[in-house]
Scaffold this motif. Sequence first.
Motif, PDB file in Angstrom:
ATOM      1  N   LEU A 111      -8.454   8.901  -3.117  1.00 27.36           N
ATOM      2  CA  LEU A 111      -7.882   8.218  -1.957  1.00 27.36           C
ATOM      3  C   LEU A 111      -8.903   8.103  -0.843  1.00 27.36           C
ATOM      4  O   LEU A 111      -9.056   7.047  -0.229  1.00 27.36           O
ATOM      5  N   ARG A 112      -9.642   9.167  -0.590  1.00 24.35           N
ATOM      6  CA  ARG A 112     -10.615   9.164   0.495  1.00 24.35           C
ATOM      7  C   ARG A 112     -11.830   8.285   0.178  1.00 24.35           C
ATOM      8  O   ARG A 112     -12.317   7.561   1.039  1.00 24.35           O
ATOM      9  N   VAL A 126      -0.654   5.271 -13.278  1.00 20.55           N
ATOM     10  CA  VAL A 126      -0.401   6.592 -13.870  1.00 20.55           C
ATOM     11  C   VAL A 126       1.102   6.835 -14.019  1.00 20.55           C
ATOM     12  O   VAL A 126       1.557   7.335 -15.038  1.00 20.55           O
ATOM     13  N   LEU A 127       1.868   6.474 -13.011  1.00 19.16           N
ATOM     14  CA  LEU A 127       3.306   6.693 -13.081  1.00 19.16           C
ATOM     15  C   LEU A 127       3.967   5.831 -14.151  1.00 19.16           C
ATOM     16  O   LEU A 127       4.994   6.204 -14.708  1.00 19.16           O
ATOM     17  N   LEU A 155       0.800  -1.218   0.000  1.00 18.80           N
ATOM     18  CA  LEU A 155       0.000   0.000   0.000  1.00 18.80           C
ATOM     19  C   LEU A 155       0.836   1.273   0.000  1.00 18.80           C
ATOM     20  O   LEU A 155       0.319   2.346   0.243  1.00 18.80           O
ATOM     21  N   ARG A 156       2.104   1.152  -0.255  1.00 19.35           N
ATOM     22  CA  ARG A 156       2.954   2.333  -0.318  1.00 19.35           C
ATOM     23  C   ARG A 156       2.759   2.985  -1.680  1.00 19.35           C
ATOM     24  O   ARG A 156       3.197   2.472  -2.704  1.00 19.35           O
ATOM     25  N   ALA A 157       2.067   4.091  -1.675  1.00 18.69           N
ATOM     26  CA  ALA A 157       1.730   4.764  -2.928  1.00 18.69           C
ATOM     27  C   ALA A 157       2.353   6.153  -2.964  1.00 18.69           C
ATOM     28  O   ALA A 157       2.541   6.784  -1.928  1.00 18.69           O
ATOM     29  N   LYS A 189      -7.061   3.312   0.233  1.00 24.70           N
ATOM     30  CA  LYS A 189      -5.639   3.379  -0.077  1.00 24.70           C
ATOM     31  C   LYS A 189      -5.216   2.336  -1.107  1.00 24.70           C
ATOM     32  O   LYS A 189      -4.363   2.594  -1.949  1.00 24.70           O
ATOM     33  N   TYR A 190      -5.814   1.160  -1.074  1.00 19.69           N
ATOM     34  CA  TYR A 190      -5.428   0.108  -2.019  1.00 19.69           C
ATOM     35  C   TYR A 190      -5.778   0.506  -3.453  1.00 19.69           C
ATOM     36  O   TYR A 190      -4.952   0.391  -4.361  1.00 19.69           O
ATOM     37  N   ALA A 191      -6.993   1.005  -3.665  1.00 21.53           N
ATOM     38  CA  ALA A 191      -7.409   1.419  -5.011  1.00 21.53           C
ATOM     39  C   ALA A 191      -6.581   2.607  -5.480  1.00 21.53           C
ATOM     40  O   ALA A 191      -6.185   2.674  -6.656  1.00 21.53           O
ATOM     41  N   TYR A 192      -6.298   3.533  -4.569  1.00 17.93           N
ATOM     42  CA  TYR A 192      -5.470   4.685  -4.950  1.00 17.93           C
ATOM     43  C   TYR A 192      -4.060   4.240  -5.311  1.00 17.93           C
ATOM     44  O   TYR A 192      -3.477   4.740  -6.270  1.00 17.93           O
ATOM     45  N   ALA A 193      -3.496   3.310  -4.555  1.00 14.96           N
ATOM     46  CA  ALA A 193      -2.136   2.831  -4.828  1.00 14.96           C
ATOM     47  C   ALA A 193      -2.051   2.197  -6.218  1.00 14.96           C
ATOM     48  O   ALA A 193      -1.107   2.454  -6.972  1.00 14.96           O
TER      49      ALA A 193
END
Length: 97
Positions: A70-71, A85-86, A23-25, A75-79
Motif C-alpha cells: 500500500l505504501r 486476492v479476495l 479506491l475503497r479497499a 492505494k489504487y494498486a493495493y485496491a
Amino acid sequence: MKIAGVVLLSIVAALTSVWFFLLRAPSPEVVCERLIALTVAEAGDRAPEALESLVDRLRLTCTRQKRDLLRLRGKYAYARHAECVLAAQSVAAAERC
C-alpha cells in the motif's frame, strides 16, 4: 455565476464519490485472513503442526507485506490487488494477483 458554481460543485462531488468508491479497499488484515483461510482449506488435515507453523508465519508477515504494498505502490494498486486476492479461489490464484 450561480449556475457555474453549482455545475462546478456537482462535478467535484461526482469525482470525489467515484474516487472514493474506486479506491475503497479492504484492510490488510482482511486480505491476510483470506489468504490464511485459503491455505488452511488447501492443506486439509495434512501435517497439522506444519500447518500451524505456516499460519503463524503468515500472520506475522502478511500484514506487514500488504502495508508495504500500500505504501510503495499506492492505494489504487493495493485496491486492485486486494480485490483480486479476495476473489481468488485458491492460493495459487491469490499469488498471481
